[in-house]
Scaffold this motif. Sequence first.
Motif, mmCIF file in Angstrom:
data_model
loop_
_atom_site.group_PDB
_atom_site.id
_atom_site.type_symbol
_atom_site.label_atom_id
_atom_site.label_comp_id
_atom_site.label_asym_id
_atom_site.label_seq_id
_atom_site.Cartn_x
_atom_site.Cartn_y
_atom_site.Cartn_z
ATOM 1 N N THR A 55 0.838 -1.204 0.000
ATOM 2 C CA THR A 55 0.000 0.000 0.000
ATOM 3 C C THR A 55 0.874 1.256 0.000
ATOM 4 O O THR A 55 2.087 1.204 0.191
ATOM 5 C CB THR A 55 -0.926 0.017 1.225
ATOM 6 O OG1 THR A 55 -0.123 0.061 2.419
ATOM 7 C CG2 THR A 55 -1.798 -1.232 1.264
ATOM 8 N N ASP A 56 0.214 2.400 -0.190
ATOM 9 C CA ASP A 56 0.954 3.664 -0.259
ATOM 10 C C ASP A 56 1.153 4.298 1.117
ATOM 11 O O ASP A 56 1.241 5.519 1.236
ATOM 12 C CB ASP A 56 0.237 4.644 -1.183
ATOM 13 C CG ASP A 56 -1.152 5.021 -0.680
ATOM 14 O OD1 ASP A 56 -1.592 4.441 0.341
ATOM 15 O OD2 ASP A 56 -1.800 5.893 -1.302
ATOM 16 N N THR A 57 1.244 3.480 2.137
ATOM 17 C CA THR A 57 1.450 3.977 3.504
ATOM 18 C C THR A 57 2.740 4.803 3.587
ATOM 19 O O THR A 57 3.789 4.396 3.099
ATOM 20 C CB THR A 57 1.524 2.796 4.491
ATOM 21 O OG1 THR A 57 0.318 2.041 4.399
ATOM 22 C CG2 THR A 57 1.718 3.283 5.915
ATOM 23 N N GLY A 58 2.650 5.965 4.213
ATOM 24 C CA GLY A 58 3.814 6.832 4.367
ATOM 25 C C GLY A 58 4.486 6.635 5.713
ATOM 26 O O GLY A 58 3.856 6.217 6.690
ATOM 27 N N VAL A 59 5.777 6.932 5.768
ATOM 28 C CA VAL A 59 6.558 6.814 7.004
ATOM 29 C C VAL A 59 7.326 8.115 7.232
ATOM 30 O O VAL A 59 8.056 8.578 6.347
ATOM 31 C CB VAL A 59 7.552 5.637 6.942
ATOM 32 C CG1 VAL A 59 8.350 5.554 8.242
ATOM 33 C CG2 VAL A 59 6.826 4.327 6.674
ATOM 34 N N TYR A 60 7.169 8.683 8.413
ATOM 35 C CA TYR A 60 7.864 9.913 8.792
ATOM 36 C C TYR A 60 8.506 9.687 10.155
ATOM 37 O O TYR A 60 7.808 9.395 11.128
ATOM 38 C CB TYR A 60 6.900 11.092 8.841
ATOM 39 C CG TYR A 60 6.311 11.418 7.485
ATOM 40 C CD1 TYR A 60 6.873 12.412 6.693
ATOM 41 C CD2 TYR A 60 5.218 10.711 6.992
ATOM 42 C CE1 TYR A 60 6.353 12.702 5.436
ATOM 43 C CE2 TYR A 60 4.692 10.995 5.739
ATOM 44 C CZ TYR A 60 5.258 11.984 4.960
ATOM 45 O OH TYR A 60 4.750 12.261 3.722
ATOM 46 N N VAL A 61 9.824 9.799 10.210
ATOM 47 C CA VAL A 61 10.569 9.515 11.437
ATOM 48 C C VAL A 61 11.309 10.757 11.897
ATOM 49 O O VAL A 61 12.087 11.350 11.132
ATOM 50 C CB VAL A 61 11.574 8.362 11.230
ATOM 51 C CG1 VAL A 61 12.381 8.131 12.506
ATOM 52 C CG2 VAL A 61 10.853 7.083 10.826
ATOM 53 N N GLY A 62 11.081 11.153 13.151
ATOM 54 C CA GLY A 62 11.819 12.250 13.747
ATOM 55 C C GLY A 62 12.938 11.733 14.626
ATOM 56 O O GLY A 62 12.757 10.770 15.378
ATOM 57 N N TRP A 96 5.905 -0.818 1.902
ATOM 58 C CA TRP A 96 5.067 0.357 1.713
ATOM 59 C C TRP A 96 5.681 1.255 0.644
ATOM 60 O O TRP A 96 6.897 1.446 0.598
ATOM 61 C CB TRP A 96 4.919 1.133 3.015
ATOM 62 C CG TRP A 96 4.162 0.376 4.070
ATOM 63 C CD1 TRP A 96 3.278 -0.650 3.881
ATOM 64 C CD2 TRP A 96 4.234 0.576 5.484
ATOM 65 N NE1 TRP A 96 2.781 -1.096 5.078
ATOM 66 C CE2 TRP A 96 3.347 -0.359 6.085
ATOM 67 C CE3 TRP A 96 4.930 1.461 6.304
ATOM 68 C CZ2 TRP A 96 3.159 -0.431 7.465
ATOM 69 C CZ3 TRP A 96 4.743 1.382 7.675
ATOM 70 C CH2 TRP A 96 3.870 0.456 8.251
ATOM 71 N N THR A 97 4.835 1.824 -0.190
ATOM 72 C CA THR A 97 5.325 2.607 -1.323
ATOM 73 C C THR A 97 5.059 4.105 -1.190
ATOM 74 O O THR A 97 5.319 4.861 -2.115
ATOM 75 C CB THR A 97 4.671 2.103 -2.623
ATOM 76 O OG1 THR A 97 3.238 2.251 -2.518
ATOM 77 C CG2 THR A 97 5.002 0.632 -2.861
ATOM 78 N N GLY A 98 4.531 4.548 -0.060
ATOM 79 C CA GLY A 98 4.282 5.974 0.143
ATOM 80 C C GLY A 98 5.538 6.722 0.529
ATOM 81 O O GLY A 98 6.640 6.157 0.574
#
Length: 582
Positions: A121-128, A168-170
């Motif tokens: 799925t196009d789930t996005g990942v953002y890591v701080g 994931w492809t987002g």
Amino acid sequence: MSTDELGPIAIIGSACRFAGGINSPNGLLKLLRKPRDVQALIPKNRFAASGFFHAGGQYHGHTNVKSAYVLDQDPAVFDASFFDIKPVEAQALDPQQRLLLEVVYEGLESAGIALENIRGTDTGVYVGQMSSDYEILQLRDSQSLPNYHTLGTQRAILANRISHFFDWTGPSISIDTTCSSNLIAIHFAAQALRCGEARQAVACGTNLLLGPEHFIGYSKLMMLSPEGKSKMWDEGANGYACGEGVAAIVLKTLRNAIQDGDRIECVLRATGVNQDGCTKSITMPSPQAQAALIQDTYRKAGLDLHKSEDRCQYFEAHGTGTRFGDSVEAEAIQSAFFSPPAQISGAGLPNDMQSPPLYVGSKNVEVPTSTIPWPVMKPGQLVRRASVNSFGVGGTNAHAIVENYPFSTTANDIEHTSGIPASILFSAASEKSLNALLESYKHYLEEHPMINVHDLGATLMNHRSLLRHRAVFTASSTTELRALIEHRLEQAAPFIDAVTSRPSRMLAIFTGQGAQYARMGAELLLKSPFSRKVFDTLDSYLSELSPEETPSWPLTTELLTDGIPQSRRVYGPVFEPIGNCP
């Protein structure tokens, strides 16, 4: 267009690791309800803090801090095989990568999302993040760098590693704005959801203290509290305290979360980001920028700060733990909500570190020093609202407005029927893990005996990843299920070993007519509303046949008839239609 028009963002799952043995949001909640100091001496499995200690914080190569808020978990421990990582590569992985994989997986479990349902799925990942101690440790000896050093320590890979494992492809982005990194990650994840770059997103934050360099560097800037305690808005504030933590939240737009029937933990009404600009120094905060950010975020949320009902009931301050930084934040909060600001001692006086204790106008804001109940809500007011501040040392500020969601979104179509057993499936990646899982559920069921086994069975079947090693139990109550699990653990019986990589295939079983007897299936009909509905529907279909084909007896009547010769279940014209009903 305001974020209110674009729609809020729902948080549907969360997971974390924090100091004090906190391994779940429930553990964090218990700590907040009964606060205790979880500070500890820096353990030797991080570094020998005593060898780098000096009371003079600016002494060359030393720090004036020996304590911090560190995880109980050994950062070297990692289940590499579960995440399909070779041992030689796992050794080079920054422990932050390892812990993020674990915590994101737990966050998905919290959200009720199985791995097989979200791959591709196009789930996005953002890591701080704000530190990379493991990279510094390995670079101390460049002659013995492991083969996978670059992939194991680059900051970009923190997000990319998660996207790769979960397929994931987002968007997959790592962010470093120092102390505000995590809230900035949440902001950009929310933006991606609103603009359609991803249908769901995971926002994460991580910080591990593995070497002395971080302590030495910030000690030279006199930013750290020598006691290792952040005394926010306190007369004795003398610097911030270092701490470890890893956390992840799973996000969707509120509209999609409602559509998917997700359990909504809370709602992000709006988020905002800005910068301090050119202050006297790059580390000096700007009360004007902080106040403007708060006001702009509320405006984007469609809220009017001039109306008391639109303001938050709780404000989570950043809390630098320095007298100047805290006074600036207090001034900004007061100015944003109750302009003009009340007097705040120390504001704008960076060289006056002996000013009286800070305070905010007592009529408008209460600064609690212990846990207090949530403020009393007005009649008809359902929404609890909180504001959250987060500031980076270089001036990148973030603000978020968080609200509860007072409505239920989960469809409860599970039958709560007493006496009918439920099938409960447990699975894990290894037999050892499955035994540990069963052991944990045994204790959980002992502490929560009122759980409905049908709910538990449905959750484990539909909202947990189906892994290779499995155990199945059939039970009508938590007491029975706990006894079965305990027996299984004592007997050390072999588990089902299923190769989940093969595609599932349908298996058709033709059993023939089989033996029939009076009231066969009657208990299911009486105790299961769903089964009764099915038979009633089938009866209605039979009644629509032509007069010569319509049976003279209802299915439910024949199922419930007791005894011979009253029951006609033994006659072909009766048992053949009944036998084919399921």
